[in-house]
Design an enzyme around this catalytic site. Structure first.
Site, PDB file in Angstrom:
ATOM      1  N   ARG A 257      15.961  17.625   6.025  1.00 20.98           N
ATOM      2  CA  ARG A 257      15.598  17.623   4.601  1.00 20.98           C
ATOM      3  C   ARG A 257      14.495  18.624   4.296  1.00 20.98           C
ATOM      4  O   ARG A 257      14.501  19.244   3.223  1.00 20.98           O
ATOM      5  CB  ARG A 257      15.178  16.207   4.178  1.00 20.98           C
TER       6      ARG A 257
ATOM      7  N   ARG B 256      11.954  23.079 -10.848  1.00 20.45           N
ATOM      8  CA  ARG B 256      11.441  22.468  -9.613  1.00 20.45           C
ATOM      9  C   ARG B 256      12.296  22.800  -8.392  1.00 20.45           C
ATOM     10  O   ARG B 256      13.529  22.794  -8.463  1.00 20.45           O
ATOM     11  CB  ARG B 256      11.344  20.954  -9.787  1.00 20.45           C
TER      12      ARG B 256
ATOM     13  N   GLU C 247       6.813   6.312 -13.871  1.00 17.91           N
ATOM     14  CA  GLU C 247       7.299   6.396 -12.492  1.00 17.91           C
ATOM     15  C   GLU C 247       6.131   6.789 -11.600  1.00 17.91           C
ATOM     16  O   GLU C 247       5.417   7.757 -11.868  1.00 17.91           O
ATOM     17  CB  GLU C 247       8.437   7.426 -12.397  1.00 17.91           C
TER      18      GLU C 247
ATOM     19  N   LYS D  50       6.525  21.752  -4.460  1.00 18.40           N
ATOM     20  CA  LYS D  50       5.571  20.734  -4.007  1.00 18.40           C
ATOM     21  C   LYS D  50       4.703  21.298  -2.884  1.00 18.40           C
ATOM     22  O   LYS D  50       5.132  22.175  -2.138  1.00 18.40           O
ATOM     23  CB  LYS D  50       6.308  19.490  -3.515  1.00 18.40           C
TER      24      LYS D  50
ATOM     25  N   GLU E 255      18.016  14.067  -6.299  1.00 16.39           N
ATOM     26  CA  GLU E 255      17.895  12.619  -6.491  1.00 16.39           C
ATOM     27  C   GLU E 255      18.711  12.138  -7.689  1.00 16.39           C
ATOM     28  O   GLU E 255      18.221  11.384  -8.531  1.00 16.39           O
ATOM     29  CB  GLU E 255      16.420  12.227  -6.617  1.00 16.39           C
TER      30      GLU E 255
ATOM     31  N   LYS F 145      14.050  19.158 -13.417  1.00 15.39           N
ATOM     32  CA  LYS F 145      14.454  18.679 -12.088  1.00 15.39           C
ATOM     33  C   LYS F 145      15.970  18.649 -12.117  1.00 15.39           C
ATOM     34  O   LYS F 145      16.556  17.900 -12.909  1.00 15.39           O
ATOM     35  CB  LYS F 145      13.880  17.285 -11.844  1.00 15.39           C
TER      36      LYS F 145
ATOM     37  N   ASP G  20       7.459  15.388   0.838  1.00 16.95           N
ATOM     38  CA  ASP G  20       7.238  14.678  -0.428  1.00 16.95           C
ATOM     39  C   ASP G  20       5.850  14.051  -0.479  1.00 16.95           C
ATOM     40  O   ASP G  20       5.739  12.819  -0.427  1.00 16.95           O
ATOM     41  CB  ASP G  20       8.317  13.608  -0.606  1.00 16.95           C
TER      42      ASP G  20
ATOM     43  N   GLU H 218       1.108   8.210  -4.725  1.00 10.50           N
ATOM     44  CA  GLU H 218       2.307   7.430  -4.389  1.00 10.50           C
ATOM     45  C   GLU H 218       2.326   6.976  -2.926  1.00 10.50           C
ATOM     46  O   GLU H 218       2.672   5.832  -2.636  1.00 10.50           O
ATOM     47  CB  GLU H 218       3.546   8.295  -4.687  1.00 10.50           C
TER      48      GLU H 218
ATOM     49  N   GLU I 110       2.911  22.357  -7.104  1.00 18.83           N
ATOM     50  CA  GLU I 110       2.951  20.990  -7.639  1.00 18.83           C
ATOM     51  C   GLU I 110       2.198  20.077  -6.680  1.00 18.83           C
ATOM     52  O   GLU I 110       2.605  19.882  -5.542  1.00 18.83           O
ATOM     53  CB  GLU I 110       4.400  20.508  -7.803  1.00 18.83           C
TER      54      GLU I 110
ATOM     55  N   ASN J 105      12.503  12.895 -14.110  1.00 18.78           N
ATOM     56  CA  ASN J 105      13.774  12.156 -14.173  1.00 18.78           C
ATOM     57  C   ASN J 105      13.973  11.899 -15.664  1.00 18.78           C
ATOM     58  O   ASN J 105      13.540  10.903 -16.216  1.00 18.78           O
ATOM     59  CB  ASN J 105      13.690  10.857 -13.376  1.00 18.78           C
TER      60      ASN J 105
HETATM   61  C1  GCV Z   1      10.099  11.598 -10.222  1.00 14.66           C
HETATM   62  C2  GCV Z   1       9.763  11.331  -4.978  1.00 14.66           C
HETATM   63  C3  GCV Z   1       9.356  10.133  -5.785  1.00 14.66           C
HETATM   64  C4  GCV Z   1      10.187  10.031  -7.056  1.00 14.66           C
HETATM   65  C5  GCV Z   1      10.044  11.336  -7.836  1.00 14.66           C
HETATM   66  C6  GCV Z   1      10.498  12.481  -6.948  1.00 14.66           C
HETATM   67  C7  GCV Z   1      10.334  13.837  -7.628  1.00 14.66           C
HETATM   68  O1  GCV Z   1      11.031  11.156  -4.449  1.00 14.66           O
HETATM   69  O2  GCV Z   1       9.477   8.981  -5.008  1.00 14.66           O
HETATM   70  O3  GCV Z   1       9.726   8.942  -7.794  1.00 14.66           O
HETATM   71  O4  GCV Z   1      10.795  11.299  -9.012  1.00 14.66           O
HETATM   72  O5  GCV Z   1       9.725  12.492  -5.774  1.00 14.66           O
HETATM   73  O6  GCV Z   1       9.321  14.457  -7.382  1.00 14.66           O
HETATM   74  O7  GCV Z   1      11.191  14.236  -8.380  1.00 14.66           O
END
Ligand code: GCV
Length: 724
Positions: free
Chosen positions: A354, A342, A185, A378, A309, A305, A383, A411, A405, A228
């Protein structure tokens, strides 16, 4: 055909060093012959013998690295001896492993260096000149060995060495977002390096090289699987594979961690619930953890996590994040494992901005986590955008160890192709002052435990590593892996100094070229901010793959929509996060809060993050916000153009293969920077209704053209294209 190839190869060999094909596999662990004759003579004289006190696996790794490195750098391997018999010995070991080390007057100095610290000293042993690399534990010796080699690689002096160093953060981990099917991912460097299908019997040689690279920069943990999470990694079949990887990484001081899927007790254990307060669920995790430690005795713990999401979590059972984290913590504690829980949680069902949600969720839980839980936050509250203010949780949870993090994989910053040095980005975050305990409470000092005296400290980087020969998708992405490790070791380190080291170890020691490449690295982060999201804009990337621009996208989920974040309308642009808006600014301590809340003091780098301003609003430059956007987008492109020119000048110092790859990517980067500018400005212009001053390049196409550009989900060259 064969003959032609042979002739071409012979010609290349004749052309010598700079024409040598080099795919980047060796990262910064390159040991080319020292070319300066005086330096070579000095180094040879300092490294005639290698005396390794002890035979543990980590000391053997240090010995092997020294042997390989010195053979390359000096032209021949030093003689391996058990005692110092001549001038110019390199002596490595711990007081426990070596009587020779024990006999040296270094005990007091070693005491302050902990498990992983080391010292490097020029000494006399029985009247002979030697360099000692000593530490309390073998892993410190390995880290010291790499530090000494860095000296050689960067052509530093070996005279009168008196160095010592120790990491400021205890857990320094790479988070791999790697799936069990081999996909990654947000990975842009091929497939996963973990070959689950061939493990446990098939052990890729890359695992060891991965471990060497990490040890060389002090990384001591690897989370093998995606946050994930897939519960399958916890089955006996997969745990056997995990154990084999752990065995390869262990001598290099790297502990393995896994991601825990919260619903695993249901999916694997057949339970009806995953409620963290249910005794059967707790017992299931306890047994699972025991099962893991039976195979991996130094297992690091879990990253989780939850309730984010779509991932399951404790809130599915009306429990808190602390209830969830503590359940894992209780299962791990007797084994010495930790939970990295997390804080990246948000939901479109929560009617709040958000960027406020993680703080709202976690701040009230401060003090309710077990001792072996770290909350992983993070770097920014949204993000991993090209620029965000630091996350307001840093400094806000004095009783809970917060770990950082960072995202190494880019990305939102051009992924594999765009050259962006993340060292500058991370330095900016780490140096930000939270004022949590008065002036000087930087994010670095929060995460290294200084500000709140955290018992545990940690930092994670979302890995950019994959199966590509160059590991990270591009030559310059390797710098980000390197910079992460060096800043994890010392979060107060300098991005510039780290860039210098990396260039010298990876490309060249020639001062002019070092300066040129350093300039490219240090310019690159501001360039990407300018051509993607200047002035505090955020999340205006295309939906899903996040590669190109799509500020026009309006999704069913507001909190993932570009339009939600930029809020452009005919009146102005930007997200009001002051008291008249979402008041996210109130999550920061005074005076940070006041500085951001006030239009007179907010830095223009985050202007539109915190404020909605009219298009005619005058920025500190004297330009209107519209003109400033035009200026910044163009400045970003100009910098990329300058980077291309600079790269052309280093051609003689760089091998042909890496030179061409970088040049090709810079070409894409310039094109795509223009794409970003033209798409963003034609879109925002509908609202500003102001002209792009004639002194600037005008967009090549109307807005509709940019709106028709799509990128395949699995991008491949040719990359993103206009759909006819
Ligand atoms: C692993 C963002 C990314 C997702 C990622 C998420 C996270 O939304 O686009 O791909 O998922 O962060 O950090 O959990």
């Amino acid at each position: 055909m064969m003959r032609t190839l042979f002739v071409a190869a012979a010609m290349l060999a004749l052309l010598g060093g700079s024409a040598r094909a080099d795919d980047g596999y060796d990262l910064w662990l390159r040991y080319p012959r020292v070319s300066d004759p005086a330096l070579l003579a000095e180094y040879r004289a300092a490294a005639t013998q290698l005396v390794v006190g002890g035979d543990g696996p980590t000391l053997r790794a240090a010995r092997d690295e020294l042997t390989t490195a010195l053979t390359g750098l000096l032209g021949s391997a030093p003689a391996v001896r058990t005692s110092v018999t001549t001038d110019g010995a390199i002596v490595i070991g711990t007081p426990r492993s070596s009587a020779l080390i024990r006999s040296l007057p270094i005990a007091a100095e070693l005491r302050g260096l902990g498990r992983e610290g080391y010292l490097i000293r020029s000494v006399r042993i029985a009247g002979r000149r030697a360099i000692v690399v000593a530490a309390n534990e073998e892993i410190g010796v390995l880290y010291g060995t790499f530090a000494l080699l860095r000296r050689f690689q960067t052509q530093g002096s070996l005279r009168d060495l008196a160095l010592h160093d120790a990491p400021k953060i205890a857990l320094r981990v790479l988070d791999h977002w790697d799936n069990l099917d081999g996909s990654v991912e947000r990975g842009y460097a091929g497939r996963s390096i973990w070959r689950w299908d061939s493990l446990p019997a098939g052990i890729s040689p890359r695992y060891r090289d991965y471990a060497r690279a990490n040890a060389s920069i002090g990384i001591n943990g690897a989370v093998l699987t995606n946050v994930n999470a897939n519960a399958r990694v916890l089955t006996p079949e997969y745990l056997d594979k995990v154990a084999v990887v752990a065995n390869v990484l262990r001598p290099y001081g790297i502990r393995v961690y896994l991601t825990a899927r919260f619903s695993a007790p249901i999916e694997l254990g057949g339970l009806k619930t995953a409620d963290p307060l249910d005794p059967a669920v707790r017992q299931w995790w306890k047994s699972k953890v025991d099962e893991i430690y039976a195979r991996v005795p130094d297992f690091g713990g879990f990253v989780v996590k939850a309730n984010s999401e779509g991932q399951p979590g404790p809130q599915d059972y009306k429990r808190t994040h602390a209830d969830g984290a503590n359940m894992f913590a209780d299962a791990l504690t007797s084994h010495g494992g930790v939970v990295m829980w997390r804080a990246f949680v948000y939901s479109n069902e929560v009617p709040t901005d958000r960027v406020k949600q993680a703080y709202d969720e976690f701040k009230p839980l401060d003090g309710s986590f077990r001792e072996n839980v770290l909350v992983q936050v993070k770097s920014g509250p949204l993000d991993f955008q090209p620029r965000e203010p630091f996350h307001p949780l840093f400094g806000a949870m004095p009783k809970t160890p917060l770990m950082m993090e960072f995202q190494i994989t880019k990305e939102y910053l051009g992924q594999d192709t765009h050259l962006v040095y993340m060292g500058s980005y991370w330095e900016e975050v780490l140096r930000a002052d939270t004022y949590a305990a008065g002036k000087g409470s930087t994010v670095a000092k929060v995460i290294d435990g200084t500000v709140h005296h955290y018992a545990r400290t940690g930092i994670a980087g979302v890995s950019n590593i994959g199966s590509d020969r160059n590991w990270t998708g591009s030559q310059f992405n390797e710098a980000n892996w390197y910079a992460f490790g060096r800043l994890a070791w010392n979060p107060e380190g300098s991005a510039r100094a780290i860039a210098d080291e990396w260039i010298r170890m990876t490309f060249t020691n020639s001062p002019a070229e070092v300066a040129s490449i350093r300039l490219m690295l240090l310019q690159s982060r501001e360039a990407v901010v300018n051509y993607m999201t200047p002035l505090g804009l955020a999340h205006i990337m295309a939906t899903g793959h996040h590669y190109g621009p799509a500020p026009w996208a309006r999704l069913a989920r507001a909190d993932q929509s570009p339009t939600y974040y930029h809020r452009a309308d005919t009146l102005g642009v930007g997200f009001d996060r002051t008291a008249t808006g979402s008041n996210a600014v109130a999550q920061y301590a005074v005076p940070v809060r006041d500085r951001y809340a006030n239009l007179a003091t907010v830095p223009d780098s985050v202007l539109l993050w915190f404020h909605h301003v009219p298009w005619t609003y005058k920025t500190p430059s004297g330009r209107t916000v519209w003109d400033e956007l035009v200026f910044r987008y163009n400045a970003g492109i100009d910098t990329v153009r300058a980077m291309r020119k600079t790269w052309a000048t280093v051609k003689p110092a760089v091998d042909a293969e890496r030179f061409a790859e970088v040049a090709g990517f810079l070409d894409i980067q310039e094109r795509e920077a223009r794409w970003w500018r033209d798409a963003a400005l034609t879109y925002f212009q509908q609202f500003s209704r102001m002209p792009i001053p004639a002194t600037y390049e005008q967009p090549a196409h109307p807005l509709a053209y940019y709106q028709r550009i799509t990128c395949p989900a699995n991008r491949n060259k040719p990359r993103c294209d206009v759909v006819p």
